[in-house]
Design a protein around this motif. Structure first.
Motif: not given
Length: 517
Positions: A168-172
């Motif tokens: 999620r950190a990469v996606r966001d």
């Protein structure tokens, strides 16, 4: 129509894990403009006319030799040609440039030291100054001999996300990837006295002969490793990505290109079916946390010159700045002795080893290293090589020209040196799949291991003059421009093959064109 040189030089202004592709629609949803807002409708039309790719190869284009617009350096060509200031700086700005130059060349020392304004090096580091990597503000190179210090080449370390939270950190866009738990984001092969360096980079080459019409070219494929690891093994999923220092010229002009003009070249779904799928790199601004268009670094991982400078201070030299305030640089919790070393923070000078004014001046210097004027731009063989460059498909990624933003103002309210300039960087500043041959296996935000930002080509013909040798591509494996082209794959394979199948004279004409930039 008369256009003051201090304002602009414009011709004819009459008439591993999931890769998150950013489309124009997504950019719009993220509040990125898809149309320039700094120009009137009439001026926008004229700018589009000016930047439209040429179809006339009978002569050089107007103002083509002035690659950096009014900021172009017309100084004599010497080994220091990449170290000249933007030609349109005023006297006060010129003073700031020279102060920034002195700080760029400054050798930092380990703490504690009697020279308290210069201590804070490391504790782990790759170089003692910015100039050590960017030799005469030019291109770096891999280690020349076995056992030699890498200096102007670093190994970036990263692993992919392994948990839903990390994904999620990469996606966001809150993380590009994740550091090695022991060695951090970069291997530091030097250390202050009393501390062991993390390890040493090794590189060996295997060679492959490529037959072309009239000649045979030998490509060297690098194989990287690390010896003498001082703090234990890498994580099993850690990847090593070698990166040579890129040239410093024209960075402020690149930052001044409107987002909308870069995004206009993005085509992640290949809607025009030309095989070119340029994708924008979206990153977080290190200061504001806001989403921004990545355009600096080999994988477009930084959005601004300031971000690039602060990152280099921290990871290359181990110097803290207001933007990256960790005085221990890239030391990790597993490197306990590193975290026990003294730092160079002097409370009377501020909370960081390089206070705000130092970061400001080095950033200003980096923004204003001038692009040299073209040589032989109107020579028939160079113009012929330019035509072949276009016909071979090279210009599909190496976009020739842009006009920078017209709303850039300095603290004095006047237009900056980068405002409203016709520039010729020969890059779209987008990410492209370059094939398995150039893959480093390392994900960086939206960039996969096969993806690289299109590097600007201006100044490439002066590499030997400035650096004393030639080393091209992200890891310096290519020793000539011909080798660099032959390494192109993926989206660039068609252009590469077209070049490879040209008669020798036409290949040389294209090289002559590149050497004129």
């Amino acid at each position: 129509m008369s256009i003051p040189v201090s304002r602009a030089i414009l011709p004819a202004l009459a008439g591993g894990f999931v890769v998150f592709a950013v489309t124009l629609a997504a950019a719009d949803a993220l509040n990125f403009p898809t149309v320039r807002t700094d120009l009137s409708a009439d001026t926008l039309k004229r700018v589009r006319d000016v930047t439209r790719p040429t179809a006339d190869f009978s002569k050089a284009e107007p103002y083509e030799a002035m690659q950096g617009g009014a900021a172009t350096s017309i100084d004599p060509i010497t080994r220091d040609i990449f170290s000249q200031p933007s030609a349109n700086l005023n006297q006060e700005q010129g003073q700031d440039f020279h102060l920034g130059n002195a700080l760029f060349r400054k050798l930092w020392v380990s703490a504690p030291s009697s020279t308290q304004a210069s201590d804070g090096l490391g504790p782990l580091f790759n170089a003692r100054s910015c100039q050590s990597c960017h030799i005469r503000d030019g291109r770096g190179h891999p280690p020349e001999t076995a056992g030699a210090a890498a200096t102007s080449m670093v190994l970036r370390l990263a692993r992919p996300p392994v948990t839903p939270e990390e994904e999620r950190a990469v996606r966001d866009f809150h993380a590009l990837n994740f550091p090695d738990s022991t060695y951090g984001v970069q291997l530091q092969d030097l250390a202050v006295p009393g501390l062991a360096a993390e390890g040493k980079v090794t590189v060996r080459y295997s060679e492959e002969a490529v037959p072309l019409a009239g000649e045979t070219v030998t490509l060297r494929k690098p194989h990287y490793g690390v010896t003498d690891l001082a703090y234990g093994p890498f994580e099993q999923t850690t990847t090593l990505s070698p990166r040579i220092a890129p040239p410093m010229i024209g960075l402020g002009l690149i930052e001044a290109i409107p987002d909308a003009d870069i995004l206009a070249h993005a085509d992640p779904d290949d809607t025009d079916a030309d095989g070119i799928r340029g994708r924008a790199a979206m990153v977080r601004d290190h200061r504001t946390g806001q989403l921004a268009l990545g355009r600096f670094g080999w994988k477009a991982q930084n959005a601004s010159v300031r971000d690039q400078v602060a990152d280099a201070f921290l990871n290359d030299i181990g110097i803290s700045t207001p933007d990256q305030p960790n005085a221990y640089g890239d030391c990790t919790v597993k490197e306990a002795r590193c975290l026990a070393m003294p730092t160079g923070v002097q409370k009377r000078l501020g909370d960081t080893e390089a206070p705000g004014p130092i970061l400001d001046l080095v950033t200003f210097y980096s923004e204003n290293l001038a692009v040299p004027a073209r040589r032989k731009a109107s020579f028939p063989d160079v113009v012929h090589g330019k035509e072949i460059f276009y016909q071979s498909g090279c210009a599909a990624c190496h976009t020739p020209k842009f006009v920078t933003r017209d709303d850039l103002k300095g603290s004095d309210g006047k237009a900056t040196a980068q405002a409203f300039q016709l520039i010729w960087p020969y890059s779209d500043f987008l990410l492209h799949d370059m094939g398995d041959g150039l893959s480093d296996g390392q994900q960086v935000g939206v960039a996969s291991g096969r993806d690289w930002r299109t590097p600007p080509l201006w100044g490439i013909g002066l590499t030997q003059t400035v650096s004393g040798q030639q080393a091209y591509l992200h890891d310096g494996r290519a020793r000539t421009l011909t080798e660099a082209i032959l390494w192109h794959g993926g989206e660039a394979e068609k252009a590469r093959n077209t070049f490879a199948n040209l008669p020798q004279g036409d290949r040389q004409a294209l090289i002559n064109f590149l050497e004129s930039l």
